[in-house]
Design an enzyme around this catalytic site. Sequence first.
Site, PDB file in Angstrom:
ATOM      1  N   ASP A  75       0.823  -1.208   0.353  1.00 50.68           N
ATOM      2  CA  ASP A  75      -0.061   0.101  -0.072  1.00 50.68           C
ATOM      3  C   ASP A  75       0.838   1.195  -0.019  1.00 50.68           C
ATOM      4  OD1 ASP A  75      -2.731  -1.602   0.449  1.00 50.68           O
ATOM      5  OD2 ASP A  75      -1.523  -2.329   2.102  1.00 50.68           O
TER       6      ASP A  75
ATOM      7  N   HIS B  79      -4.464  -3.576   7.913  1.00 54.65           N
ATOM      8  CA  HIS B  79      -4.363  -3.886   6.228  1.00 54.65           C
ATOM      9  C   HIS B  79      -5.698  -4.279   5.677  1.00 54.65           C
ATOM     10  CE1 HIS B  79      -2.921  -5.096   2.474  1.00 54.65           C
ATOM     11  NE2 HIS B  79      -3.377  -6.160   2.443  1.00 54.65           N
TER      12      HIS B  79
HETATM   13  P1  NAI Z   1      -2.906 -17.868  -3.778  1.00 52.58           P
HETATM   14  O1  NAI Z   1      -4.214 -18.187  -3.407  1.00 52.58           O
HETATM   15  O2  NAI Z   1      -2.288 -17.624  -5.124  1.00 52.58           O
HETATM   16  O3  NAI Z   1      -1.778 -18.634  -2.678  1.00 52.58           O
HETATM   17  C1  NAI Z   1      -2.044 -19.188  -1.695  1.00 52.58           C
HETATM   18  C2  NAI Z   1      -1.398 -20.406  -1.252  1.00 52.58           C
HETATM   19  O4  NAI Z   1      -1.414 -20.592  -0.016  1.00 52.58           O
HETATM   20  C3  NAI Z   1      -1.887 -21.380  -1.990  1.00 52.58           C
HETATM   21  O5  NAI Z   1      -0.957 -22.310  -2.778  1.00 52.58           O
HETATM   22  C4  NAI Z   1      -2.584 -22.481  -0.700  1.00 52.58           C
HETATM   23  O6  NAI Z   1      -2.608 -23.882  -1.363  1.00 52.58           O
HETATM   24  C5  NAI Z   1      -1.401 -22.286   0.161  1.00 52.58           C
HETATM   25  N1  NAI Z   1      -1.951 -22.519   1.511  1.00 52.58           N
HETATM   26  C6  NAI Z   1      -3.189 -22.469   2.063  1.00 52.58           C
HETATM   27  N2  NAI Z   1      -2.969 -22.864   3.531  1.00 52.58           N
HETATM   28  C7  NAI Z   1      -1.944 -23.097   3.603  1.00 52.58           C
HETATM   29  C8  NAI Z   1      -1.164 -23.721   4.755  1.00 52.58           C
HETATM   30  N3  NAI Z   1      -1.909 -23.874   5.943  1.00 52.58           N
HETATM   31  N4  NAI Z   1       0.119 -23.636   4.919  1.00 52.58           N
HETATM   32  C9  NAI Z   1       0.962 -23.618   3.747  1.00 52.58           C
HETATM   33  N5  NAI Z   1       0.329 -22.909   2.502  1.00 52.58           N
HETATM   34  C10 NAI Z   1      -0.992 -22.828   2.468  1.00 52.58           C
HETATM   35  O7  NAI Z   1      -2.531 -16.211  -2.944  1.00 52.58           O
HETATM   36  P2  NAI Z   1      -1.504 -15.221  -3.155  1.00 52.58           P
HETATM   37  O8  NAI Z   1      -2.073 -14.455  -4.233  1.00 52.58           O
HETATM   38  O9  NAI Z   1      -0.308 -16.055  -3.383  1.00 52.58           O
HETATM   39  O10 NAI Z   1      -1.715 -14.450  -1.867  1.00 52.58           O
HETATM   40  C11 NAI Z   1      -1.191 -14.859  -0.619  1.00 52.58           C
HETATM   41  C12 NAI Z   1      -1.912 -14.182   0.552  1.00 52.58           C
HETATM   42  O11 NAI Z   1      -1.616 -12.798   0.445  1.00 52.58           O
HETATM   43  C13 NAI Z   1      -3.438 -14.147   0.405  1.00 52.58           C
HETATM   44  O12 NAI Z   1      -3.958 -14.403   1.755  1.00 52.58           O
HETATM   45  C14 NAI Z   1      -3.766 -12.649   0.056  1.00 52.58           C
HETATM   46  O13 NAI Z   1      -4.701 -12.385   0.662  1.00 52.58           O
HETATM   47  C15 NAI Z   1      -2.654 -11.931   0.723  1.00 52.58           C
HETATM   48  N6  NAI Z   1      -2.000 -10.794   0.249  1.00 52.58           N
HETATM   49  C16 NAI Z   1      -1.784  -9.669   1.068  1.00 52.58           C
HETATM   50  C17 NAI Z   1      -1.312  -8.691   0.770  1.00 52.58           C
HETATM   51  C18 NAI Z   1      -0.552  -7.535   1.639  1.00 52.58           C
HETATM   52  O14 NAI Z   1      -0.265  -6.505   1.442  1.00 52.58           O
HETATM   53  N7  NAI Z   1      -0.760  -7.911   2.973  1.00 52.58           N
HETATM   54  C19 NAI Z   1      -1.169  -8.223  -0.568  1.00 52.58           C
HETATM   55  C20 NAI Z   1      -1.560  -9.179  -1.641  1.00 52.58           C
HETATM   56  C21 NAI Z   1      -2.033 -10.481  -1.039  1.00 52.58           C
END
Ligand code: NAI
Length: 383
Positions: free
Chosen positions: A159, A208
């Site tokens: 952000d 966030h």
């Molecule tokens: P994604 O859905 O592509 O990947 C998430 C991965 O986590 C999947 O491969 C899933 O199988 C895995 N996963 C689920 N439970 C798990 C566990 N217990 N142990 C290990 N792996 C597990 O999501 P993406 O796009 O990679 O985003 C990841 C996270 O980051 C999301 O929660 C999203 O909301 C968050 N996010 C936060 C931001 C921030 O600024 N703080 C910015 C962008 C995304």
Amino acid sequence: MATLKVVVTGGAGQIAYSLVPLIARGLVFGPGVRVHLRLLDIPPAANALEGVAMEVQDSLFSTVLDGVLATTDEAQAFDGAQVAILLGGFPRRPGMERGDLIGKNASIMKRMGEALERYACHNCKVVVVANPAPTNCLVLSSHAPSLSRRNISCLSRLDHDRMVGMLLHEANRSLSAPVSAGGGDAGARGWRRLGPADVRGACVWGNHSNSQVPDASAVEFLIDGSWVPAVSVIGDSGWLDLSTSTPQGGRVLEGEVSGLAEAVRGRGAAVLGARKLSSAMSAANAIAGHLSDWLAPAAVSVSPSQAVSMGVTSDGNPFGVPEGLFCSFPVHCGGDGEWAFAEGYRLPEEAERQLEASIAELREEKSIVSEMLGEGAATEGSQ
Ligand code: NAI
């Protein structure tokens, strides 16, 4: 040379796919630091995770990478880990209540906290990216009591970077415009394009979520060797005003005057709407900036002398935010694993009001996870 043990959870996900090359090219911990990378995901994602490991091998990242482990076993992934990047989480499904999502992810963070406590190095540095990131930090911290709260952080840098990017876009547009009718062009007055190192004073405060408070009231640009207030460059104080809203769903368009804060809050949705995929590349880049500023020597750090936004424990903050929460603040990082609250930041009245609402939301989320995990999972003021 010692090897840094780095675990990335959610290793088969979108952000990991953009982040792994940055780590493997030495752009996160420095080109002189060898990294043993552990990619963790859940069993249903094991095949995808294996595919990522194959691509890492095919990319010949050999100078920095000291090996890659793709695993669904938490014990292996966290064994001796010195840095943990927690991307793994449960996505929000249509019709899902916010409280249910928070509860599901709290359960995941409880497991991650237990794994950190059992297997990781006790000085492990953690960045939580999975949402709700600040509240996930609380849960994690309560299940990893050996880890100092100061070692646990969450990402608000995306952000922050979005806000800086929008400010630079506007400033460069304004600086490149003709000085006045017949007054010559940008080249004639020696205009130099501003970059990230030419902006200071930006901060995103609070949770966030959409309640975050992107404040640009103290922003300055470095022009001809002097720091000057943003308004005198951009020339429209209304755009910087927190109470100005943008009608375009968070998109700042060429020639449009709209509210910066609303544009920052809506940027993720704008990228999703345009790409039909979330903003994984910029999120990975923000994680790289967060970690390199915090943990890498100044030569690698993205913002060696500037305050940056970072989600950290509110304990001991000088801004009046209650203790016992994790919240985004302006901090200074020394590249040595330490951080300090930045001095000299004073929020305008409107920002104070909005921050209070964001803190109320953080407290509400805290009470949700406390109820769900029982055992006083996130007792205010603890540790
Ligand atoms: P994604 O859905 O592509 O990947 C998430 C991965 O986590 C999947 O491969 C899933 O199988 C895995 N996963 C689920 N439970 C798990 C566990 N217990 N142990 C290990 N792996 C597990 O999501 P993406 O796009 O990679 O985003 C990841 C996270 O980051 C999301 O929660 C999203 O909301 C968050 N996010 C936060 C931001 C921030 O600024 N703080 C910015 C962008 C995304």
